[in-house]
Write an enzyme that holds these catalytic residues in place. Structure first.
Site, mmCIF file in Angstrom:
data_model
loop_
_atom_site.group_PDB
_atom_site.id
_atom_site.type_symbol
_atom_site.label_atom_id
_atom_site.label_comp_id
_atom_site.label_asym_id
_atom_site.label_seq_id
_atom_site.Cartn_x
_atom_site.Cartn_y
_atom_site.Cartn_z
ATOM 1 N N SER A 7 3.799 3.623 4.367
ATOM 2 C CA SER A 7 3.383 2.511 3.510
ATOM 3 C C SER A 7 4.628 1.875 2.914
ATOM 4 O O SER A 7 5.421 2.542 2.239
ATOM 5 C CB SER A 7 2.486 3.033 2.388
ATOM 6 N N HIS A 30 1.810 0.419 7.364
ATOM 7 C CA HIS A 30 0.666 0.286 6.464
ATOM 8 C C HIS A 30 1.053 -0.647 5.317
ATOM 9 O O HIS A 30 2.017 -0.384 4.589
ATOM 10 C CB HIS A 30 0.323 1.683 5.942
ATOM 11 N N ASP A 32 -0.101 -2.406 1.818
ATOM 12 C CA ASP A 32 -1.041 -2.247 0.710
ATOM 13 C C ASP A 32 -1.186 -3.561 -0.036
ATOM 14 O O ASP A 32 -0.318 -3.936 -0.824
ATOM 15 C CB ASP A 32 -0.540 -1.141 -0.222
ATOM 16 N N MET A 34 -2.988 -5.573 -2.821
ATOM 17 C CA MET A 34 -3.751 -5.325 -4.053
ATOM 18 C C MET A 34 -3.878 -6.627 -4.827
ATOM 19 O O MET A 34 -2.910 -7.393 -4.910
ATOM 20 C CB MET A 34 -3.029 -4.289 -4.916
ATOM 21 N N HIS A 63 -4.266 -2.639 4.326
ATOM 22 C CA HIS A 63 -5.221 -1.916 3.483
ATOM 23 C C HIS A 63 -5.585 -2.863 2.349
ATOM 24 O O HIS A 63 -4.784 -3.092 1.442
ATOM 25 C CB HIS A 63 -4.554 -0.630 2.989
ATOM 26 N N MET A 134 -9.436 8.025 0.976
ATOM 27 C CA MET A 134 -8.400 7.945 -0.069
ATOM 28 C C MET A 134 -8.232 9.312 -0.735
ATOM 29 O O MET A 134 -9.215 9.920 -1.168
ATOM 30 C CB MET A 134 -8.783 6.916 -1.138
HETATM 31 C C1 DX5 Z 1 -2.334 3.661 -2.946
HETATM 32 C C2 DX5 Z 1 -1.979 3.057 -1.609
HETATM 33 C C3 DX5 Z 1 -1.161 3.936 -0.762
HETATM 34 C C4 DX5 Z 1 0.181 4.271 -1.352
HETATM 35 C C5 DX5 Z 1 0.515 5.637 -0.913
HETATM 36 O O1 DX5 Z 1 -3.218 2.861 -3.625
HETATM 37 O O2 DX5 Z 1 -3.155 2.735 -0.868
HETATM 38 O O3 DX5 Z 1 -1.031 3.459 0.570
HETATM 39 O O4 DX5 Z 1 1.212 3.412 -0.956
HETATM 40 O O5 DX5 Z 1 1.633 6.042 -1.592
HETATM 41 P P1 DX5 Z 1 2.034 7.568 -1.707
HETATM 42 O O6 DX5 Z 1 2.236 8.085 -0.312
HETATM 43 O O7 DX5 Z 1 3.268 7.512 -2.504
HETATM 44 O O8 DX5 Z 1 0.886 8.263 -2.404
HETATM 45 ZN ZN ZN Z 2 -2.871 2.291 1.333
#
Ligand code: DX5
Ligand code: ZN
Length: 219
Positions: A7, A30, A32, A34, A63, A134
């Site tokens: 990610s 990946h 993210d 948001m 995501h 998750m």
């Molecule tokens: C969290 C994200 C993850 C995040 C994971 O909301 O969806 O993809 O980047 O980060 P780590 O591996 O640090 O938990």
């Molecule tokens: Zn994610």
């Protein structure tokens, strides 16, 4: 084979291109996304996703931690983001959303938060390219792994889901074996891969080794 999807959330935001190059031994990237509504945090949208997808030699997935994911599909599929992962909690019409993502030329996957039971997914198994379990409440990188995710992965296999199961949140060389032993096939890792920004390739290799050893033991 276990697939590793770093990610970029934990990468240096001023050097995303370098992070992409450092992740070249992984199996996918990946992203993210948001929106500050479905989750409290804001990250980035299609503008950056497009640049990353254009520069990436690896498959790119988004995501979508956004409310109303229906409104954000085509800017991403037009940008060659190959898989769109929406949250079950963010839509009333998961079936229609899967159809629409396929119509736009991408693969649909569904994510579920820790508080969402896997039993609600059964009717959509055949529509989904992948299920994302998750292992943290979404919104931030670097959170501690939620152990309840292991039982969820097991339960999905017991329910007969044979496709890919991805796990996201708190994945490292200690937690990866737990979810792989339960039946996960794709691992997202952000802070584990990028916290030491000098050496993501070693982290990817360590994660792969930990996961594949476990998978061999499982056969
Ligand atoms: C969290 C994200 C993850 C995040 C994971 O909301 O969806 O993809 O980047 O980060 P780590 O591996 O640090 O938990
Ligand atoms: Zn994610």
């Amino acid at each position: 084979m276990i697939r590793i999807h770093p990610s970029l959330l934990s990468a240096d935001p001023l050097n995303v291109g370098q992070a992409l190059a450092q992740a070249s031994s992984a199996d996918g990237v990946h992203l993210d996304i948001m929106d500050g509504h479905f989750v409290p945090t804001l990250t980035f949208g299609p503008w950056l996703a497009q640049a990353i997808a254009a520069a990436s030699a690896l498959p790119v997935e988004a995501h979508l931690m956004v409310s109303n994911p229906e409104a954000h599909l085509s800017p991403l599929t037009d940008s060659h983001v190959g898989r769109l992962i929406f949250h079950q909690e963010a839509t009333h019409h998961a079936h229609r959303l899967c159809d629409e993502i396929r119509r736009l030329g991408a693969l649909p996957a569904m994510a579920i938060n820790p508080g969402t039971p896997v039993e609600t997914l059964g009717d959509l198994f055949s529509e989904l390219d992948m299920i994302l379990v998750m292992s943290v409440d979404p919104g931030w990188g670097g959170q501690a792994f939620w152990p309840g995710a292991v039982a969820k992965v097991e339960r999905l296999r017991q329910l007969g889901y044979a496709g890919d199961i991805e796990v996201d949140g708190g994945i490292d060389d200690q937690t990866a074996p737990l979810v792989v032993a339960a039946g996960a096939t794709v691992l997202v890792a952000g802070s584990y891969v990028f916290s030491d920004r000098s050496d993501p390739p070693s982290r990817i290799a360590a994660l792969r080794q930990a996961a594949e050893q476990t998978q061999k033991g499982r056969r």
